[in-house]
Design a protein around this motif. Sequence first.
Motif, mmCIF file in Angstrom:
data_model
loop_
_atom_site.group_PDB
_atom_site.id
_atom_site.type_symbol
_atom_site.label_atom_id
_atom_site.label_comp_id
_atom_site.label_asym_id
_atom_site.label_seq_id
_atom_site.Cartn_x
_atom_site.Cartn_y
_atom_site.Cartn_z
ATOM 1 N N VAL A 1 67.324 75.874 34.187
ATOM 2 C CA VAL A 1 67.850 74.494 34.880
ATOM 3 C C VAL A 1 67.186 73.531 34.285
ATOM 4 C CG1 VAL A 1 67.419 73.280 37.044
ATOM 5 C CG2 VAL A 1 67.928 75.638 37.228
ATOM 6 N N GLN A 2 66.085 73.330 33.843
ATOM 7 C CA GLN A 2 65.466 72.231 33.162
ATOM 8 C C GLN A 2 66.220 72.006 31.709
ATOM 9 O OE1 GLN A 2 61.180 71.869 33.093
ATOM 10 N NE2 GLN A 2 61.085 72.056 35.306
ATOM 11 N N MET A 3 66.781 72.994 30.932
ATOM 12 C CA MET A 3 67.347 72.997 29.882
ATOM 13 C C MET A 3 68.696 72.323 30.020
ATOM 14 S SD MET A 3 66.510 76.614 27.832
ATOM 15 C CE MET A 3 65.181 77.171 27.313
ATOM 16 N N GLY A 4 69.302 72.817 31.133
ATOM 17 C CA GLY A 4 70.628 72.236 31.373
ATOM 18 C C GLY A 4 70.808 70.855 31.924
ATOM 19 N N GLU A 5 69.612 70.563 32.516
ATOM 20 C CA GLU A 5 69.258 69.097 33.200
ATOM 21 C C GLU A 5 69.033 68.035 31.626
ATOM 22 O OE1 GLU A 5 67.146 69.870 37.542
ATOM 23 O OE2 GLU A 5 65.899 69.307 35.673
ATOM 24 N N ALA B 1 68.976 93.031 27.540
ATOM 25 C CA ALA B 1 68.574 93.839 28.829
ATOM 26 C C ALA B 1 67.426 93.118 29.416
ATOM 27 C CB ALA B 1 68.408 95.247 28.964
ATOM 28 N N ALA B 2 66.969 91.867 28.559
ATOM 29 C CA ALA B 2 65.553 91.383 29.080
ATOM 30 C C ALA B 2 66.052 90.414 30.261
ATOM 31 C CB ALA B 2 65.188 90.371 27.945
ATOM 32 N N ALA B 3 65.279 90.561 31.213
ATOM 33 C CA ALA B 3 65.562 89.848 32.696
ATOM 34 C C ALA B 3 65.044 88.474 32.605
ATOM 35 C CB ALA B 3 64.751 90.586 33.742
ATOM 36 N N ASN B 4 64.228 88.180 31.752
ATOM 37 C CA ASN B 4 63.737 86.714 31.711
ATOM 38 C C ASN B 4 64.780 85.982 31.197
ATOM 39 O OD1 ASN B 4 63.084 88.145 29.197
ATOM 40 N ND2 ASN B 4 61.311 86.678 29.035
ATOM 41 N N ILE B 5 65.327 86.582 30.022
ATOM 42 C CA ILE B 5 66.334 85.818 29.085
ATOM 43 C C ILE B 5 67.822 85.496 29.858
ATOM 44 C CG2 ILE B 5 67.664 85.512 27.133
ATOM 45 C CD1 ILE B 5 64.733 85.132 26.593
ATOM 46 N N ALA B 6 67.897 86.673 30.764
ATOM 47 C CA ALA B 6 69.365 86.370 31.623
ATOM 48 C C ALA B 6 69.002 85.269 32.574
ATOM 49 C CB ALA B 6 69.479 87.820 32.208
ATOM 50 N N ALA B 7 67.936 85.313 33.155
ATOM 51 C CA ALA B 7 67.643 84.220 34.257
ATOM 52 C C ALA B 7 67.621 82.888 33.556
ATOM 53 C CB ALA B 7 66.199 84.567 34.673
ATOM 54 N N ARG B 8 67.260 82.658 32.447
ATOM 55 C CA ARG B 8 67.207 81.246 31.754
ATOM 56 C C ARG B 8 68.674 81.016 31.631
ATOM 57 N NH1 ARG B 8 62.818 82.015 27.095
ATOM 58 N NH2 ARG B 8 61.127 83.199 28.316
ATOM 59 N N ALA B 9 69.580 82.113 31.032
ATOM 60 C CA ALA B 9 71.004 81.612 30.874
ATOM 61 C C ALA B 9 71.545 81.314 31.998
ATOM 62 C CB ALA B 9 71.551 83.039 30.305
ATOM 63 N N ALA B 10 71.194 82.257 33.239
ATOM 64 C CA ALA B 10 71.852 81.523 34.235
ATOM 65 C C ALA B 10 71.722 80.441 34.754
ATOM 66 C CB ALA B 10 71.553 82.843 35.441
ATOM 67 N N GLY B 11 70.326 80.046 34.720
ATOM 68 C CA GLY B 11 69.990 78.393 34.904
ATOM 69 C C GLY B 11 70.711 77.541 34.312
ATOM 70 N N ALA C 1 77.483 73.866 35.090
ATOM 71 C CA ALA C 1 78.608 73.943 36.060
ATOM 72 C C ALA C 1 78.483 73.427 37.375
ATOM 73 C CB ALA C 1 78.809 75.502 36.197
ATOM 74 N N GLY C 2 77.506 73.182 38.043
ATOM 75 C CA GLY C 2 77.068 72.392 39.326
ATOM 76 C C GLY C 2 77.389 73.834 40.437
ATOM 77 N N ALA C 3 77.381 74.782 39.936
ATOM 78 C CA ALA C 3 77.750 75.930 40.990
ATOM 79 C C ALA C 3 76.860 77.233 40.603
ATOM 80 C CB ALA C 3 79.108 76.568 40.855
ATOM 81 N N LYS C 4 76.634 78.213 41.732
ATOM 82 C CA LYS C 4 75.817 79.286 41.479
ATOM 83 C C LYS C 4 76.479 80.531 40.822
ATOM 84 C CE LYS C 4 71.581 78.681 43.209
ATOM 85 N NZ LYS C 4 70.485 79.126 42.352
ATOM 86 N N ASP C 5 75.612 81.510 40.271
ATOM 87 C CA ASP C 5 76.290 82.593 39.722
ATOM 88 C C ASP C 5 77.442 82.504 38.612
ATOM 89 O OD1 ASP C 5 74.218 83.921 41.453
ATOM 90 O OD2 ASP C 5 75.569 83.988 43.044
ATOM 91 N N VAL C 6 77.497 81.475 37.782
ATOM 92 C CA VAL C 6 78.472 81.390 36.617
ATOM 93 C C VAL C 6 78.150 82.318 35.774
ATOM 94 C CG1 VAL C 6 79.437 79.699 35.326
ATOM 95 C CG2 VAL C 6 78.711 78.899 37.568
ATOM 96 N N ALA C 7 79.131 82.874 35.514
ATOM 97 C CA ALA C 7 79.163 84.251 34.373
ATOM 98 C C ALA C 7 79.365 83.621 32.788
ATOM 99 C CB ALA C 7 79.869 85.432 34.903
ATOM 100 N N SER C 8 80.085 82.447 32.869
ATOM 101 C CA SER C 8 80.313 81.824 31.612
ATOM 102 C C SER C 8 81.100 80.553 31.943
ATOM 103 C CB SER C 8 81.423 82.687 30.954
ATOM 104 O OG SER C 8 81.876 82.313 29.648
#
Length: 330
Positions: A142-146, A166-176, A182-189
């Motif tokens: 999120v902070q990177m996106g901001e 398959a690294a959960a921490n990296i996937a979480a950062r990408a999601a943030g 995008a201004g929305a949740k659960d954006v895959a791309s």
Amino acid sequence: MKKALAILSFAATALTLSIGAASAEDKVLAIVVKGLDNPFFEEIHKGCEKWNAENKGKGYTCLYTGPASSNDEAGEVQIVDDLLTKGVAAMAISPSNAPAMANLLKTRKPTIPIMTTDADLNKEDAALRKAYLGTDNYLMGVQMGEQLQKLKPKGGTVCLQLGNVAAANIAARAAGVRDTLAGAKDVASLTGQNGWTEPAGCPLFTNDQIDLANQQMTDTFTANPKLDAFVLVGGWAQFAPQAYAQVTDQVMDRLKSKDLVIIAGDTLPPQMDALKAGRSHAQIGQRPFEMGYKAPDIMIKLINGEKVDEIQFTGLDTCLPDNADSCLAK
């Protein structure tokens, strides 16, 4: 195959030597990281060693270990398996492949306390560990996106560079990052939300390989001469300062004008040098030393049956060109 076996042999030998070096009376508190070749994890090692220096003669030794290479997911699983067989008092794991590590824990059903640090298991497997100590990885994204939004309020094309698939921490950062832009949740791309789009070929997966990370950046800048932003959700490319300097030299004019913006994760010394040199525009830093220093105390509490908070975040540092000399937590 021979190379993989050699890496496993090296890791197993190092593990045996490390356990053998501990005092015969000491119980071993093991910290298992994704790879010993990553300077980020060396900061965890320093925290572990400081804890050892301050707790001599108290019955416990902090052991830092992991596979030789950060892209050896099977090697890390094997080391955890070996530690469970050899016997340690407790373990803190940074799983490179969260599902694979969870499968091992389900199979072995360890009776010792297991916690995670730096990277967590996936949500569906959280019950396999007692606690998580480390970064709020979604918030880091999120902070990177901001920071990117501030520099590029109208949006643009952005390429995300990730680590292991398959690294959960990296996937979480990408999601943030994606959710914030995008201004929305659960954006895959990103496909145009708020003006943001990920070009063909992105995201990139480095498999935690520093040389590959730099090559990917070079190839992406060449293939996308009008790219607006590049986000390294981990600091891989910047861990090789000379190579990273060569990569960014090719786009230095665009970086200076902020026509191209680079946002990166972590704040190790070479990364801060890159920030000060104008080779990135923001660094969102984790606190790996704190992870290595605090993990042993949490493991001891778990051994003693004491209550600990299941989630313990270590905080983030936002470093920008104008606060680069004062942004890091002391």
